[in-house]
Design an enzyme around this catalytic site. Sequence first.
Site, PDB file in Angstrom:
ATOM      1  N   PHE A 100       0.833  -1.209   0.000  1.00  0.00           N
ATOM      2  CA  PHE A 100       0.000   0.000   0.000  1.00  0.00           C
ATOM      3  C   PHE A 100       0.873   1.267   0.000  1.00  0.00           C
ATOM      4  CE2 PHE A 100      -2.031   2.776   3.483  1.00  0.00           C
ATOM      5  CZ  PHE A 100      -2.594   3.644   2.574  1.00  0.00           C
ATOM      6  N   PHE A 123       3.737 -10.951  -0.209  1.00  0.00           N
ATOM      7  CA  PHE A 123       2.939 -11.535   0.876  1.00  0.00           C
ATOM      8  C   PHE A 123       1.632 -10.756   1.032  1.00  0.00           C
ATOM      9  CE2 PHE A 123       2.139 -11.553   5.632  1.00  0.00           C
ATOM     10  CZ  PHE A 123       1.384 -12.704   5.580  1.00  0.00           C
ATOM     11  N   TYR A 232       4.986  -7.816  15.898  1.00  0.00           N
ATOM     12  CA  TYR A 232       5.097  -6.587  15.097  1.00  0.00           C
ATOM     13  C   TYR A 232       5.733  -5.460  15.925  1.00  0.00           C
ATOM     14  CZ  TYR A 232       3.537  -2.703  12.083  1.00  0.00           C
ATOM     15  OH  TYR A 232       3.473  -1.587  11.279  1.00  0.00           O
ATOM     16  N   LYS A 236       9.470  -4.214  15.295  1.00  0.00           N
ATOM     17  CA  LYS A 236       9.829  -2.863  14.853  1.00  0.00           C
ATOM     18  C   LYS A 236      10.768  -2.184  15.859  1.00  0.00           C
ATOM     19  CE  LYS A 236       7.428  -2.290  10.979  1.00  0.00           C
ATOM     20  NZ  LYS A 236       8.030  -2.004   9.680  1.00  0.00           N
ATOM     21  N   THR A 262      -2.471   5.240   8.551  1.00  0.00           N
ATOM     22  CA  THR A 262      -2.510   5.848   7.223  1.00  0.00           C
ATOM     23  C   THR A 262      -3.607   5.163   6.412  1.00  0.00           C
ATOM     24  OG1 THR A 262      -0.115   6.084   7.419  1.00  0.00           O
ATOM     25  CG2 THR A 262      -1.047   6.387   5.225  1.00  0.00           C
TER      26      THR A 262
HETATM   27  N1  LIG Z   1      -0.183   1.585   6.712  1.00  0.00           N
HETATM   28  C1  LIG Z   1      -0.022   2.054   7.930  1.00  0.00           C
HETATM   29  O1  LIG Z   1      -0.956   2.631   8.500  1.00  0.00           O
HETATM   30  C2  LIG Z   1       1.320   1.899   8.614  1.00  0.00           C
HETATM   31  C3  LIG Z   1       1.439   2.384   9.917  1.00  0.00           C
HETATM   32  C4  LIG Z   1       2.656   2.220  10.556  1.00  0.00           C
HETATM   33  C5  LIG Z   1       3.720   1.652   9.922  1.00  0.00           C
HETATM   34  N2  LIG Z   1       3.591   1.196   8.641  1.00  0.00           N
HETATM   35  C6  LIG Z   1       4.752   0.539   8.036  1.00  0.00           C
HETATM   36  O2  LIG Z   1       4.880   0.918   6.689  1.00  0.00           O
HETATM   37  C7  LIG Z   1       5.339  -0.207   5.923  1.00  0.00           C
HETATM   38  C8  LIG Z   1       4.403  -0.440   4.762  1.00  0.00           C
HETATM   39  O3  LIG Z   1       3.114  -0.699   5.260  1.00  0.00           O
HETATM   40  P1  LIG Z   1       1.837  -0.907   4.306  1.00  0.00           P
HETATM   41  O4  LIG Z   1       0.677  -0.357   4.994  1.00  0.00           O
HETATM   42  O5  LIG Z   1       2.167  -0.446   2.947  1.00  0.00           O
HETATM   43  O6  LIG Z   1       1.723  -2.486   4.343  1.00  0.00           O
HETATM   44  P2  LIG Z   1       1.587  -3.532   3.140  1.00  0.00           P
HETATM   45  O7  LIG Z   1       1.308  -4.839   3.769  1.00  0.00           O
HETATM   46  O8  LIG Z   1       0.644  -3.018   2.142  1.00  0.00           O
HETATM   47  O9  LIG Z   1       3.035  -3.496   2.514  1.00  0.00           O
HETATM   48  C9  LIG Z   1       4.098  -4.252   2.984  1.00  0.00           C
HETATM   49  C10 LIG Z   1       4.820  -4.849   1.801  1.00  0.00           C
HETATM   50  O10 LIG Z   1       5.934  -5.602   2.263  1.00  0.00           O
HETATM   51  C11 LIG Z   1       5.959  -6.836   1.556  1.00  0.00           C
HETATM   52  N3  LIG Z   1       6.664  -7.822   2.392  1.00  0.00           N
HETATM   53  C12 LIG Z   1       6.263  -8.352   3.566  1.00  0.00           C
HETATM   54  N4  LIG Z   1       7.183  -9.212   4.021  1.00  0.00           N
HETATM   55  C13 LIG Z   1       8.196  -9.235   3.117  1.00  0.00           C
HETATM   56  C14 LIG Z   1       9.422  -9.930   3.018  1.00  0.00           C
HETATM   57  N5  LIG Z   1       9.800 -10.804   3.957  1.00  0.00           N
HETATM   58  N6  LIG Z   1      10.206  -9.704   1.938  1.00  0.00           N
HETATM   59  C15 LIG Z   1       9.831  -8.830   0.961  1.00  0.00           C
HETATM   60  N7  LIG Z   1       8.675  -8.141   1.017  1.00  0.00           N
HETATM   61  C16 LIG Z   1       7.871  -8.342   2.080  1.00  0.00           C
HETATM   62  C17 LIG Z   1       4.519  -7.169   1.336  1.00  0.00           C
HETATM   63  O11 LIG Z   1       4.307  -8.103   0.296  1.00  0.00           O
HETATM   64  C18 LIG Z   1       3.940  -5.791   1.006  1.00  0.00           C
HETATM   65  O12 LIG Z   1       4.069  -5.505  -0.366  1.00  0.00           O
HETATM   66  C19 LIG Z   1       5.431  -1.385   6.873  1.00  0.00           C
HETATM   67  O13 LIG Z   1       6.761  -1.561   7.276  1.00  0.00           O
HETATM   68  C20 LIG Z   1       4.589  -0.973   8.044  1.00  0.00           C
HETATM   69  O14 LIG Z   1       5.049  -1.543   9.235  1.00  0.00           O
HETATM   70  C21 LIG Z   1       2.396   1.296   7.985  1.00  0.00           C
END
Ligand SMILES: NC(=O)c1ccc[n+]([C@@H]2O[C@H](COP(=O)([O-])OP(=O)(O)OC[C@H]3O[C@@H](n4cnc5c(N)ncnc54)[C@H](O)[C@@H]3O)[C@@H](O)[C@H]2O)c1
Length: 421
Positions: A100, A123, A232, A236, A262
């Site tokens: 995302f 994933f 998680y 982190k 977000t």
């Molecule tokens: N979306 C939010 O509200 C939010 C809030 C806090 C932190 N974050 C952080 O931002 C980052 C992105 O979040 P997001 O919302 O886009 O999540 P998401 O799940 O949409 O994206 C995460 C991506 O990482 C990939 N991934 C997972 N494990 C993997 C691995 N072992 N090797 C390679 N790729 C891998 C997934 O396939 C996915 O494309 C994350 O690290 C998350 O912890 C997001």
Amino acid sequence: MVSKGPLLRLIAALNRRRMKLLTGIALVAYVASVWGNFVNMRSLQDNGDQKVENKIEEAIAPLREKIKDLEKSFTQKYPPVKFLSEKDRKRILITGGAGFVGSHLTDKLMMDGHEVTVVDNFFTGRKRNVEHWIGHENFELINHDVVEPLYIEVDQIYHLASPASPPNYMYNPIKTLKTNTIGTLNMLGLAKRVGARLLLASTSEVYGDPEVHPQNEDYWGHVNPIGPRACYDEGKRVAETMCYAYMKQEGVEVRVARIFNTFGPRMHMNDGRVVSNFILQALQGEPLTVYGPGTQTRAFQYVSDLVNGLVALMNSNVSSPVNLGNPEEHTILEFAQLIKKLVGSGSEIQFLSEAQDDPQKRKPDIRKAKLLLGWEPVVPLEEGLNKAIHYFRKELEYQANNQYIPKPKPARIKKGRTRHN
Ligand SMILES: NC(=O)c1ccc[n+]([C@@H]2O[C@H](COP(=O)([O-])OP(=O)(O)OC[C@H]3O[C@@H](n4cnc5c(N)ncnc54)[C@H](O)[C@@H]3O)[C@@H](O)[C@H]2O)c1
């Protein structure tokens, strides 16, 4: 007496003429019939030719379409990309770039003119999120798990790979831990080897169930190390620890973004958080489920604001953690009413019993980001929600035929922190 000779000669002459006439007529009739046949055959042949031509046309029509598609794919229109000189153009790796947030970050960096390599194990990410860049000379997509080492040459690494929503990171807690620990070590190792700067996508979850409001970066947090979210939260937290160990011991340049909730297009249908739950419920005509009286507050930032913050942080000289979130608080009930109105849904709002230990407040303190990065969220809530609603509506249409549509999960009532996070 008339002699027989001339008479016979006359008769003979008349007969010859008649014979000639008859022969002539027969000849003309013959020629006419041959011509008629010829004309008939020609028209038959023409009909046959026409049929054959039609058949050929039928056979090549799909081929023509295929050629058109191929031509289109060769001349594929990409979103407009700035031209950057060699000196300003960076080679940027985004782990989790098909997710995302990562896919929106990919869009921004590509459009800014950089060379972007997305590494993702899909994933929770999808090729569809970045397919509009596939084939572009500045773009590369690698199917790779960050738990395995990666050897490429880059200038900057945005390390986002990790499932982010509770159902996703709780699905396989050990894998979540490995991704955040071994995966982060691998990326820090790569940063050290090639001299790249690394930005870690950390989270507000490092504050756990906070005892201070709003949370600023100096707060150490309140995390249950053995709870269901620990894979998680603690993953982190240790990823942050690793960043600063590499910075102090190896001189790796690190940036740490503590990201708060977000939302926006390309977020997961089964994200499990209040915005996507309410939008999906409203779009599907189901009751919008509010736990407790709905007076608890939440703050959500729109994804483009977050992406701008990440890029600003990466290119700043701020190496300590920075909160990126929207401090504008709304009650859960306000969210429900607003989303219902924007969707134009007739869904009722259903009040269910309060989830145990549901945090009453979640709000970032973003003074540091404002002061040091000159960053703050600018997208109004309604504008962002409308874009997210449009996206979810399309997704539901897309998945309408025989495909599984994840339903928002109800709040789980159990000890420790729960829903509406
Ligand atoms: N979306 C939010 O509200 C939010 C809030 C806090 C932190 N974050 C952080 O931002 C980052 C992105 O979040 P997001 O919302 O886009 O999540 P998401 O799940 O949409 O994206 C995460 C991506 O990482 C990939 N991934 C997972 N494990 C993997 C691995 N072992 N090797 C390679 N790729 C891998 C997934 O396939 C996915 O494309 C994350 O690290 C998350 O912890 C997001």
